[in-house]
Design a protein around this motif. Structure first.
Motif, PDB file in Angstrom:
ATOM      1  N   PRO A 237       0.939  -1.162  -0.060  1.00 35.97           N
ATOM      2  CA  PRO A 237       0.119  -0.104   0.153  1.00 35.97           C
ATOM      3  C   PRO A 237       0.911   1.177   0.036  1.00 35.97           C
ATOM      4  N   PRO A 238       0.370   2.516  -0.543  1.00 30.48           N
ATOM      5  CA  PRO A 238       1.203   3.591  -0.507  1.00 30.48           C
ATOM      6  C   PRO A 238       0.974   4.390   0.788  1.00 30.48           C
ATOM      7  N   VAL A 239       1.647   3.825   1.647  1.00 35.29           N
ATOM      8  CA  VAL A 239       1.685   4.440   3.172  1.00 35.29           C
ATOM      9  C   VAL A 239       3.208   5.004   3.317  1.00 35.29           C
ATOM     10  N   ALA A 240       3.306   5.900   4.501  1.00 34.40           N
ATOM     11  CA  ALA A 240       4.290   6.567   4.794  1.00 34.40           C
ATOM     12  C   ALA A 240       5.453   5.424   4.694  1.00 34.40           C
ATOM     13  N   GLY A 241       6.521   5.755   3.880  1.00 33.76           N
ATOM     14  CA  GLY A 241       7.697   5.104   3.917  1.00 33.76           C
ATOM     15  C   GLY A 241       7.872   4.074   2.820  1.00 33.76           C
ATOM     16  N   ARG A 242       6.619   3.574   1.974  1.00 33.86           N
ATOM     17  CA  ARG A 242       6.639   2.488   1.131  1.00 33.86           C
ATOM     18  C   ARG A 242       6.100   2.998  -0.079  1.00 33.86           C
ATOM     19  N   VAL A 243       5.893   4.459  -0.386  1.00 31.33           N
ATOM     20  CA  VAL A 243       5.228   4.893  -1.708  1.00 31.33           C
ATOM     21  C   VAL A 243       6.195   4.586  -2.731  1.00 31.33           C
ATOM     22  N   GLY A 244       7.526   4.754  -2.477  1.00 28.82           N
ATOM     23  CA  GLY A 244       8.597   4.145  -3.494  1.00 28.82           C
ATOM     24  C   GLY A 244       8.452   2.331  -3.973  1.00 28.82           C
ATOM     25  N   GLN A 245       8.194   1.822  -2.890  1.00 28.00           N
ATOM     26  CA  GLN A 245       8.092   0.465  -3.253  1.00 28.00           C
ATOM     27  C   GLN A 245       6.746   0.143  -4.051  1.00 28.00           C
ATOM     28  N   TRP A 246       5.715   0.808  -3.745  1.00 29.78           N
ATOM     29  CA  TRP A 246       4.482   0.793  -4.352  1.00 29.78           C
ATOM     30  C   TRP A 246       4.628   1.137  -5.934  1.00 29.78           C
ATOM     31  N   ARG A 247       5.419   2.201  -6.182  1.00 26.98           N
ATOM     32  CA  ARG A 247       5.511   2.577  -7.164  1.00 26.98           C
ATOM     33  C   ARG A 247       6.539   1.337  -8.178  1.00 26.98           C
ATOM     34  N   SER A 248       7.424   0.991  -7.478  1.00 23.06           N
ATOM     35  CA  SER A 248       8.133  -0.159  -7.853  1.00 23.06           C
ATOM     36  C   SER A 248       7.409  -1.733  -8.224  1.00 23.06           C
ATOM     37  N   ASP A 249       6.537  -1.645  -7.361  1.00 25.35           N
ATOM     38  CA  ASP A 249       5.725  -3.036  -7.593  1.00 25.35           C
ATOM     39  C   ASP A 249       4.702  -2.666  -8.920  1.00 25.35           C
ATOM     40  N   LEU A 250       4.642  -1.592  -9.102  1.00 23.39           N
ATOM     41  CA  LEU A 250       3.439  -1.546 -10.332  1.00 23.39           C
ATOM     42  C   LEU A 250       4.205  -1.198 -11.619  1.00 23.39           C
ATOM     43  N   GLU A 251       5.614  -0.649 -11.526  1.00 21.53           N
ATOM     44  CA  GLU A 251       6.541  -0.663 -12.554  1.00 21.53           C
ATOM     45  C   GLU A 251       6.934  -2.083 -12.770  1.00 21.53           C
ATOM     46  N   SER A 252       7.136  -3.034 -11.905  1.00 24.49           N
ATOM     47  CA  SER A 252       7.565  -4.286 -12.271  1.00 24.49           C
ATOM     48  C   SER A 252       6.330  -5.120 -12.902  1.00 24.49           C
ATOM     49  N   LEU A 253       4.990  -4.794 -12.502  1.00 27.43           N
ATOM     50  CA  LEU A 253       3.819  -5.420 -13.292  1.00 27.43           C
ATOM     51  C   LEU A 253       4.067  -5.069 -14.716  1.00 27.43           C
ATOM     52  N   GLY A 254       4.156  -3.773 -15.096  1.00 25.11           N
ATOM     53  CA  GLY A 254       4.324  -3.130 -16.496  1.00 25.11           C
ATOM     54  C   GLY A 254       5.417  -3.813 -17.355  1.00 25.11           C
ATOM     55  N   ARG A 255       6.559  -4.136 -16.342  1.00 29.54           N
ATOM     56  CA  ARG A 255       7.644  -5.031 -17.398  1.00 29.54           C
ATOM     57  C   ARG A 255       7.210  -6.204 -17.613  1.00 29.54           C
ATOM     58  N   LEU A 256       6.505  -6.975 -16.605  1.00 27.32           N
ATOM     59  CA  LEU A 256       5.992  -8.071 -16.875  1.00 27.32           C
ATOM     60  C   LEU A 256       5.221  -8.386 -18.106  1.00 27.32           C
ATOM     61  N   VAL A 257       4.122  -7.460 -18.049  1.00 23.12           N
ATOM     62  CA  VAL A 257       3.063  -7.298 -19.147  1.00 23.12           C
ATOM     63  C   VAL A 257       3.996  -7.114 -20.448  1.00 23.12           C
ATOM     64  N   ALA A 258       4.677  -6.436 -20.613  1.00 14.55           N
ATOM     65  CA  ALA A 258       5.568  -5.982 -21.886  1.00 14.55           C
ATOM     66  C   ALA A 258       6.349  -7.182 -22.313  1.00 14.55           C
ATOM     67  N   ARG A 259       6.765  -7.816 -21.488  1.00 13.48           N
ATOM     68  CA  ARG A 259       7.653  -8.907 -21.785  1.00 13.48           C
ATOM     69  C   ARG A 259       6.756 -10.209 -22.439  1.00 13.48           C
ATOM     70  N   ASN A 260       5.708 -10.226 -21.608  1.00 11.99           N
ATOM     71  CA  ASN A 260       4.805 -11.397 -21.930  1.00 11.99           C
ATOM     72  C   ASN A 260       4.030 -11.373 -23.292  1.00 11.99           C
ATOM     73  N   GLY A 261       3.807  -9.974 -23.403  1.00 10.35           N
ATOM     74  CA  GLY A 261       3.043  -9.625 -24.735  1.00 10.35           C
ATOM     75  C   GLY A 261       3.643  -8.992 -25.909  1.00 10.35           C
ATOM     76  N   THR A 262       5.023  -9.261 -26.003  1.00 10.81           N
ATOM     77  CA  THR A 262       5.693  -8.524 -27.110  1.00 10.81           C
ATOM     78  C   THR A 262       5.125  -8.578 -28.476  1.00 10.81           C
ATOM     79  N   ASP A 263       4.305  -9.418 -28.840  1.00  9.00           N
ATOM     80  CA  ASP A 263       3.913  -9.772 -30.283  1.00  9.00           C
ATOM     81  C   ASP A 263       2.228  -9.282 -30.150  1.00  9.00           C
ATOM     82  N   GLY A 264       1.869  -8.565 -28.978  1.00  7.53           N
ATOM     83  CA  GLY A 264       0.545  -8.288 -29.060  1.00  7.53           C
ATOM     84  C   GLY A 264      -0.473  -9.251 -29.293  1.00  7.53           C
ATOM     85  N   GLN A 265      -0.357 -10.578 -29.099  1.00  4.67           N
ATOM     86  CA  GLN A 265      -1.230 -11.666 -29.263  1.00  4.67           C
ATOM     87  C   GLN A 265      -1.487 -12.328 -27.943  1.00  4.67           C
TER      88      GLN A 265
END
Length: 360
Positions: A237-265
């Protein structure tokens, strides 16, 4: 009377407008702002009240400001840039038994799949209620966050294994555990590394009706099926002291999706507790990075359910917000989005029915 109305209108407009400025600018805001942004949809209520007071106060400038603010907030509620799923092709529909030859799927055919996600709040969720929701709604894929061994034992006692016999589970008592139950075969792929909470990924195989069966947990060779890359999401959760980790978690999800769907299919599904709403630029950035450069679809937002909260469900005096999501790639239409309260947890269960494109 008119002077008082003008003053009240301004007193309401100024804080609502200030938060709207933060919503409009996609910056890395501090913790307090990130938390307040979660409640953006509810700003339409004070904005509408401010407009009524401005009209009563008969000051054109204040009225114009209130109209502008309300218009912007309504635009964000039903934003045209929100990801939308592709329409099911005419005549494709849901493949029925006998409608497809063995070993093949009709081009454009889809396989219905009902999914459900719930954060169990350290395993305290009512197991009987979870199993009832699975049974009554025909759920075929269940993702649980904050899964514990005690909850797993209660679910087993309630007969979940009979309904969803395939399981990938890693129970932990500190809230980082997860479990995924499925009616269809699932294969573990791995975990997103270095995350405080488990974020496992796996491949789900759903047989096409009439094109083959599953035997001993495996799809028959040569039989048509729909495959789905699934991620059981739980960010901090984006609580005090963990907002950076929260952003990092969401960015990791974005990288996972990009890696799994490179062909768009690829068929992508992310479901769980994102601890983020559509009003967070970090979450919208994740949605923007779908397979093939297309937007991912937040099924709740696409179905117009932004006023259907998923947290808090335990009676806390807060306006409800939507932080639990079902997110798919654009080629997966969805219907039947619903939210259900479950005793013992502060999160609601989120359900949706997906039409997963079958493999050609």
């Amino acid at each position: 009377m008119t002077a008082s109305a003008r003053v009240l209108a301004l007193c309401i407009l100024l804080p609502a407008a200030a938060l709207s400025v933060f919503r409009a600018i996609p910056a890395e805001w501090p913790t307090q702002v990130v938390q307040l942004l979660s409640f953006t949809p509810w700003l339409v209520i004070p904005a509408a009240l401010a407009l009524a007071l401005a009209l009563l106060g008969r000051r054109p400038v204040v009225t114009a400001a209130a109209v502008l603010l309300l218009g912007v907030l309504l635009f964000w509620l039903w934003a045209p840039d929100a990801g939308r799923a592709d329409a099911v092709q005419a005549g494709a529909g849901q493949t029925e038994a006998g409608g497809t030859g063995a070993g093949a799927a009709d081009p454009g055919s889809t396989v219905p799949l009902t999914v459900m996600s719930i954060n169990s709040r350290f395993g305290r969720a009512d197991a009987a209620e979870i199993v009832r929701l699975v049974r009554d709604n025909g759920v075929e894929l269940l993702a649980i966050q904050e899964h514990t061994q005690a909850l797993e034992d209660r679910l087993a006692a309630e007969g979940l294994g009979t309904l969803l016999p395939n399981r990938i589970s890693s129970p932990v008592d500190n809230g980082s555990g997860s479990a995924t139950y499925s009616k269809h075969p699932i294969q573990a792929i791995g975990l997103i590394p270095d995350r405080p909470f488990q974020i496992p990924t796996f491949r789900l195989t759903v047989p096409v009706a009439g094109a083959g069966n599953t035997t001993s947990g495996n799809t028959s060779p040569g039989r048509a099926a729909a495959t789905l890359e699934v991620t059981n999401v739980h960010t901090v959760p984006p609580v005090a002291g963990r907002v950076g980790q929260w952003r990092s978690d969401l960015e990791s999800l974005g990288r996972l999706v990009a890696r799994n769907g490179t062909d768009g299919q690829g068929n992508q599904l992310l479901l769980g507790d994102f601890n983020a709403t559509y009003d967070h630029s970090e979450f919208r950035r994740l949605l923007d990075g779908g397979p093939g450069g297309r937007k991912l679809v937040d099924v709740g937002t696409a179905s117009g359910a932004r006023f259907t909260p998923t947290w808090p469900m335990d009676g806390r005096p807060l306006p409800g917000i939507t932080i639990d999501h079902v997110v798919t790639s654009a080629r997966i239409p969805a219907s039947g989005y619903a939210v259900h309260r479950v005793a013992g947890t502060d999160h609601a269960a989120v359900l949706a029915t997906l039409d997963v494109p079958a493999n050609g």
